[in-house]
Scaffold this motif. Sequence first.
Motif, short mmCIF file in Angstrom:
data_model
loop_
_atom_site.label_atom_id
_atom_site.label_comp_id
_atom_site.label_asym_id
_atom_site.label_seq_id
_atom_site.Cartn_x
_atom_site.Cartn_y
_atom_site.Cartn_z
N ILE A 171 0.85 -1.20 0.00
CA ILE A 171 0.00 0.00 0.00
C ILE A 171 0.88 1.24 0.00
O ILE A 171 0.66 2.18 -0.78
CB ILE A 171 -0.97 0.01 1.21
N VAL A 172 1.88 1.26 0.86
CA VAL A 172 2.81 2.40 0.93
C VAL A 172 3.50 2.58 -0.42
O VAL A 172 3.61 3.70 -0.93
CB VAL A 172 3.84 2.21 2.06
N ARG A 173 3.95 1.49 -1.02
CA ARG A 173 4.62 1.56 -2.33
C ARG A 173 3.67 2.10 -3.39
O ARG A 173 4.04 2.93 -4.22
CB ARG A 173 5.12 0.16 -2.71
N TRP A 174 2.42 1.65 -3.40
CA TRP A 174 1.44 2.10 -4.38
C TRP A 174 1.17 3.59 -4.22
O TRP A 174 1.13 4.32 -5.22
CB TRP A 174 0.14 1.30 -4.23
N ILE A 175 0.99 4.03 -2.98
CA ILE A 175 0.74 5.46 -2.71
C ILE A 175 1.93 6.28 -3.17
O ILE A 175 1.77 7.30 -3.85
CB ILE A 175 0.44 5.69 -1.22
N TRP A 176 3.14 5.88 -2.82
CA TRP A 176 4.35 6.61 -3.18
C TRP A 176 4.50 6.70 -4.70
O TRP A 176 4.75 7.76 -5.25
CB TRP A 176 5.56 5.93 -2.55
N ARG A 177 4.34 5.56 -5.36
CA ARG A 177 4.50 5.52 -6.82
C ARG A 177 3.48 6.43 -7.51
O ARG A 177 3.82 7.19 -8.41
CB ARG A 177 4.36 4.09 -7.32
N ASN A 178 2.23 6.37 -7.09
CA ASN A 178 1.20 7.17 -7.73
C ASN A 178 1.35 8.65 -7.43
O ASN A 178 1.05 9.48 -8.28
CB ASN A 178 -0.19 6.65 -7.34
N GLU A 179 1.81 8.99 -6.24
CA GLU A 179 2.04 10.40 -5.91
C GLU A 179 3.17 10.97 -6.77
O GLU A 179 3.07 12.08 -7.28
CB GLU A 179 2.39 10.54 -4.42
N HIS A 180 4.23 10.20 -6.96
CA HIS A 180 5.35 10.67 -7.78
C HIS A 180 4.97 10.76 -9.27
O HIS A 180 5.40 11.66 -9.97
CB HIS A 180 6.58 9.80 -7.57
N GLU A 181 4.15 9.84 -9.74
CA GLU A 181 3.68 9.92 -11.12
C GLU A 181 2.81 11.16 -11.33
O GLU A 181 2.92 11.84 -12.35
CB GLU A 181 2.91 8.66 -11.50
N ARG A 182 1.97 11.47 -10.35
CA ARG A 182 1.12 12.65 -10.44
C ARG A 182 1.97 13.93 -10.44
O ARG A 182 1.72 14.85 -11.22
CB ARG A 182 0.13 12.69 -9.28
N GLN A 183 2.98 13.97 -9.58
CA GLN A 183 3.86 15.14 -9.54
C GLN A 183 4.61 15.30 -10.85
O GLN A 183 4.80 16.42 -11.33
CB GLN A 183 4.84 15.03 -8.38
N ALA A 184 5.03 14.20 -11.46
CA ALA A 184 5.75 14.28 -12.73
C ALA A 184 4.85 14.82 -13.84
O ALA A 184 5.30 15.59 -14.68
CB ALA A 184 6.30 12.91 -13.10
N ARG A 185 3.59 14.44 -13.82
CA ARG A 185 2.64 14.94 -14.85
C ARG A 185 2.37 16.43 -14.65
O ARG A 185 2.16 17.13 -15.62
CB ARG A 185 1.31 14.17 -14.75
N ASP A 186 2.33 16.86 -13.39
CA ASP A 186 1.99 18.25 -13.09
C ASP A 186 3.13 19.22 -13.33
O ASP A 186 2.94 20.43 -13.32
CB ASP A 186 1.52 18.37 -11.64
N THR A 187 4.34 18.72 -13.54
CA THR A 187 5.49 19.64 -13.74
C THR A 187 5.76 19.88 -15.19
O THR A 187 5.28 19.35 -16.08
CB THR A 187 6.77 19.10 -13.08
#
Length: 81
Positions: A65-81
Motif C-alpha cells: 500500500i505504501v509503495r502504491w501510494i508513493w509511486r502514484n504520488e510521484h507519477e502525479r507530480q511528474a505529470r503536473d510539472t
Amino acid sequence: MERDTLSPFGPRHARPTVPTLDELRWEFHGWECWKGISGLYYARPHGAPRSVVQVEDLLDLRDEIVRWIWRNEHERQARDT
C-alpha cells in the motif's frame, strides 16, 4: 550479557510487528482492506473498481500500500510539472 531473542543481529534489527487487518484499515483509512477466500489479502483505494494490491501476508500488505501510494504520488507530480 543477555542474548537477543528477537533477532540474531541485535535489537535494532528486530522484525517489525505484524499488524492486524483492523490496524491496517485504521492506518490507511482511505483504503478498503480484506482477506479473500483464497487466503490472500487485498487492498484498494475506496471507490476503486478492483484491488490494486494483492499479497500473502499483512506485513506485505502494508508495504505494498505504501509503495502504491508513493509511486502514484510521484507519477502525479511528474505529470503536473
